[in-house]
Write a protein that holds these residues in place. Sequence first.
Motif, PDB file in Angstrom:
ATOM      1  N   PHE A 177      36.622  29.331  46.196  1.00 49.61           N
ATOM      2  CA  PHE A 177      37.418  30.486  46.650  1.00 49.61           C
ATOM      3  C   PHE A 177      38.173  31.108  45.466  1.00 49.61           C
ATOM      4  CE2 PHE A 177      41.581  31.705  48.759  1.00 49.61           C
ATOM      5  CZ  PHE A 177      41.092  32.736  49.555  1.00 49.61           C
ATOM      6  N   ASP A 178      38.760  30.275  44.621  1.00 50.86           N
ATOM      7  CA  ASP A 178      39.518  30.759  43.463  1.00 50.86           C
ATOM      8  C   ASP A 178      38.584  31.343  42.394  1.00 50.86           C
ATOM      9  OD1 ASP A 178      41.866  30.040  44.676  1.00 50.86           O
ATOM     10  OD2 ASP A 178      41.975  28.072  43.702  1.00 50.86           O
ATOM     11  N   TRP A 179      37.468  30.651  42.158  1.00 52.68           N
ATOM     12  CA  TRP A 179      36.499  31.161  41.179  1.00 52.68           C
ATOM     13  C   TRP A 179      35.956  32.523  41.627  1.00 52.68           C
ATOM     14  CZ3 TRP A 179      31.447  32.466  42.197  1.00 52.68           C
ATOM     15  CH2 TRP A 179      30.711  32.888  41.082  1.00 52.68           C
ATOM     16  N   ALA A 180      35.606  32.635  42.923  1.00 56.66           N
ATOM     17  CA  ALA A 180      35.003  33.870  43.446  1.00 56.66           C
ATOM     18  C   ALA A 180      35.943  35.052  43.271  1.00 56.66           C
ATOM     19  CB  ALA A 180      34.632  33.686  44.922  1.00 56.66           C
ATOM     20  N   ASP A 181      37.228  34.825  43.434  1.00 59.84           N
ATOM     21  CA  ASP A 181      38.215  35.894  43.276  1.00 59.84           C
ATOM     22  C   ASP A 181      38.212  36.406  41.832  1.00 59.84           C
ATOM     23  OD1 ASP A 181      40.378  37.536  44.213  1.00 59.84           O
ATOM     24  OD2 ASP A 181      41.756  36.218  43.135  1.00 59.84           O
ATOM     25  N   LYS A 182      38.224  35.484  40.888  1.00 63.51           N
ATOM     26  CA  LYS A 182      38.229  35.876  39.470  1.00 63.51           C
ATOM     27  C   LYS A 182      36.911  36.518  39.049  1.00 63.51           C
ATOM     28  CE  LYS A 182      41.623  32.516  37.851  1.00 63.51           C
ATOM     29  NZ  LYS A 182      41.543  31.455  38.896  1.00 63.51           N
ATOM     30  N   ALA A 183      35.825  36.067  39.641  1.00 65.14           N
ATOM     31  CA  ALA A 183      34.488  36.543  39.244  1.00 65.14           C
ATOM     32  C   ALA A 183      34.067  37.800  40.011  1.00 65.14           C
ATOM     33  CB  ALA A 183      33.466  35.422  39.459  1.00 65.14           C
ATOM     34  N   ASN A 184      34.948  38.346  40.854  1.00 66.06           N
ATOM     35  CA  ASN A 184      34.624  39.519  41.672  1.00 66.06           C
ATOM     36  C   ASN A 184      33.392  39.279  42.556  1.00 66.06           C
ATOM     37  OD1 ASN A 184      34.783  42.090  42.778  1.00 66.06           O
ATOM     38  ND2 ASN A 184      33.620  43.051  41.099  1.00 66.06           N
ATOM     39  N   VAL A 185      33.389  38.134  43.241  1.00 69.50           N
ATOM     40  CA  VAL A 185      32.362  37.851  44.241  1.00 69.50           C
ATOM     41  C   VAL A 185      33.061  37.807  45.601  1.00 69.50           C
ATOM     42  CG1 VAL A 185      30.591  36.228  45.048  1.00 69.50           C
ATOM     43  CG2 VAL A 185      30.993  36.501  42.591  1.00 69.50           C
ATOM     44  N   PRO A 186      33.060  38.914  46.350  1.00 67.64           N
ATOM     45  CA  PRO A 186      33.727  38.911  47.656  1.00 67.64           C
ATOM     46  C   PRO A 186      33.109  37.871  48.597  1.00 67.64           C
ATOM     47  CG  PRO A 186      33.095  41.142  47.020  1.00 67.64           C
ATOM     48  CD  PRO A 186      32.443  40.209  46.044  1.00 67.64           C
ATOM     49  N   GLY A 223      30.580  21.998  46.305  1.00 60.86           N
ATOM     50  CA  GLY A 223      30.354  21.674  44.898  1.00 60.86           C
ATOM     51  C   GLY A 223      28.934  22.063  44.503  1.00 60.86           C
ATOM     52  N   ASP A 224      27.967  21.763  45.366  1.00 60.18           N
ATOM     53  CA  ASP A 224      26.559  22.118  45.106  1.00 60.18           C
ATOM     54  C   ASP A 224      26.386  23.630  45.059  1.00 60.18           C
ATOM     55  OD1 ASP A 224      25.986  19.417  45.259  1.00 60.18           O
ATOM     56  OD2 ASP A 224      25.378  19.500  47.371  1.00 60.18           O
ATOM     57  N   ILE A 225      27.004  24.308  46.028  1.00 65.58           N
ATOM     58  CA  ILE A 225      26.885  25.772  46.093  1.00 65.58           C
ATOM     59  C   ILE A 225      27.509  26.407  44.853  1.00 65.58           C
ATOM     60  CG2 ILE A 225      27.717  27.832  47.321  1.00 65.58           C
ATOM     61  CD1 ILE A 225      27.355  26.275  49.946  1.00 65.58           C
ATOM     62  N   SER A 226      28.690  25.937  44.479  1.00 69.91           N
ATOM     63  CA  SER A 226      29.391  26.482  43.303  1.00 69.91           C
ATOM     64  C   SER A 226      28.528  26.415  42.052  1.00 69.91           C
ATOM     65  CB  SER A 226      30.670  25.698  43.013  1.00 69.91           C
ATOM     66  OG  SER A 226      31.564  25.832  44.075  1.00 69.91           O
ATOM     67  N   ARG A 227      27.905  25.266  41.839  1.00 74.77           N
ATOM     68  CA  ARG A 227      27.095  25.103  40.621  1.00 74.77           C
ATOM     69  C   ARG A 227      26.001  26.155  40.544  1.00 74.77           C
ATOM     70  NH1 ARG A 227      28.685  19.825  41.238  1.00 74.77           N
ATOM     71  NH2 ARG A 227      27.200  19.347  42.902  1.00 74.77           N
ATOM     72  N   VAL A 228      25.298  26.368  41.655  1.00 72.20           N
ATOM     73  CA  VAL A 228      24.180  27.320  41.647  1.00 72.20           C
ATOM     74  C   VAL A 228      24.686  28.758  41.520  1.00 72.20           C
ATOM     75  CG1 VAL A 228      22.218  28.200  42.967  1.00 72.20           C
ATOM     76  CG2 VAL A 228      22.754  25.749  43.030  1.00 72.20           C
ATOM     77  N   VAL A 229      25.672  29.115  42.347  1.00 71.39           N
ATOM     78  CA  VAL A 229      26.164  30.499  42.347  1.00 71.39           C
ATOM     79  C   VAL A 229      26.811  30.841  40.996  1.00 71.39           C
ATOM     80  CG1 VAL A 229      27.823  32.088  43.394  1.00 71.39           C
ATOM     81  CG2 VAL A 229      26.431  30.612  44.856  1.00 71.39           C
ATOM     82  N   GLU A 230      27.612  29.934  40.467  1.00 70.91           N
ATOM     83  CA  GLU A 230      28.281  30.204  39.186  1.00 70.91           C
ATOM     84  C   GLU A 230      27.264  30.323  38.046  1.00 70.91           C
ATOM     85  OE1 GLU A 230      31.686  27.600  38.499  1.00 70.91           O
ATOM     86  OE2 GLU A 230      32.258  27.793  40.605  1.00 70.91           O
ATOM     87  N   ASP A 231      26.218  29.499  38.079  1.00 72.58           N
ATOM     88  CA  ASP A 231      25.176  29.593  37.042  1.00 72.58           C
ATOM     89  C   ASP A 231      24.471  30.945  37.090  1.00 72.58           C
ATOM     90  OD1 ASP A 231      25.712  27.184  35.942  1.00 72.58           O
ATOM     91  OD2 ASP A 231      23.935  26.143  36.722  1.00 72.58           O
TER      92      ASP A 231
END
Length: 269
Positions: free
Chosen positions: A99-108, A245-253
């Motif tokens: 949630f915090d990463w998505a806010d900074k990365a502009n991923v609504p 955690g799994d979702i974050s790794r893929v989406v952030e990559d």
Amino acid sequence: MGSTDVADRPALASNPKYIFFTDFDGTITLQDTNDYMTDHIGFGAELRKKGNADVLHGHRTFRDSFKEMMDSIRTTSFEDCIALLKANIKLDSHFQAFFDWADKANVPIVILSGGMEPVIRGLLSNWLGEEAVRRRLQIVSNNVEAREPGVKDLYKDAGGWQLVYHDDSPFGHDKSIEIRKYSRNSADGSVTPANERPVIFYAGDGVSDLSAARETDLMFAKAGKDLVQYCKRENVPFTEFDDFGDISRVVEDIVDGRTTLESVLSKGA
Ligand SMILES: [Mg+2]
């Protein structure tokens, strides 16, 4: 409707390259709030499981079965329902970081749920903060209304509330409706080319998520749950996850350019 019209598509307000749509119950949370209420203060687990099986085998619509489950809760105020859920339902322990990463990365983040809006907002506000939820999340879901005209306060009166559906579909809430606003041309329904719109992610676990499955660029399906079986049966490509955690790794990559959507899709589940 032009591509700049965000009144009907609030997730476009920040002109994002990616949008993350997600189910709520059993996907962001570890337990399903509606199952929990039905089992503990409604007609119980046995009838609920029978209802779910009837839907899975095509004997009933999700719409009818789910309404019956919520209608079986007759003596608890809505306020007490939310309190019960706050005490017993847990957030995926990796969701806050995402949630915090998505806010900074502009991923609504857009929550698409068959659950009831005040339950979802109440729990998320409890976990993530009311202001952060209001500012950083859109919730598209079913809702509640007073059961009868005589109800004084639908939140406080015992059994004074009832489920009200988002739309007229057999799902009660057809999750593809909201996603199509972003993935298709509103005039003729044609699919918007991938380079002219945001990339669409979706995460889910159950039957209600199938309506969303075909509209997404990358589908995350929770390991061991119904949605995995459906995706296999219907030949919908998906990536399995155990937690955020799994979702974050893929989406952030993907968002940070360490891998591509095509590469993730080619690996599959
Ligand atoms: Mg779910």
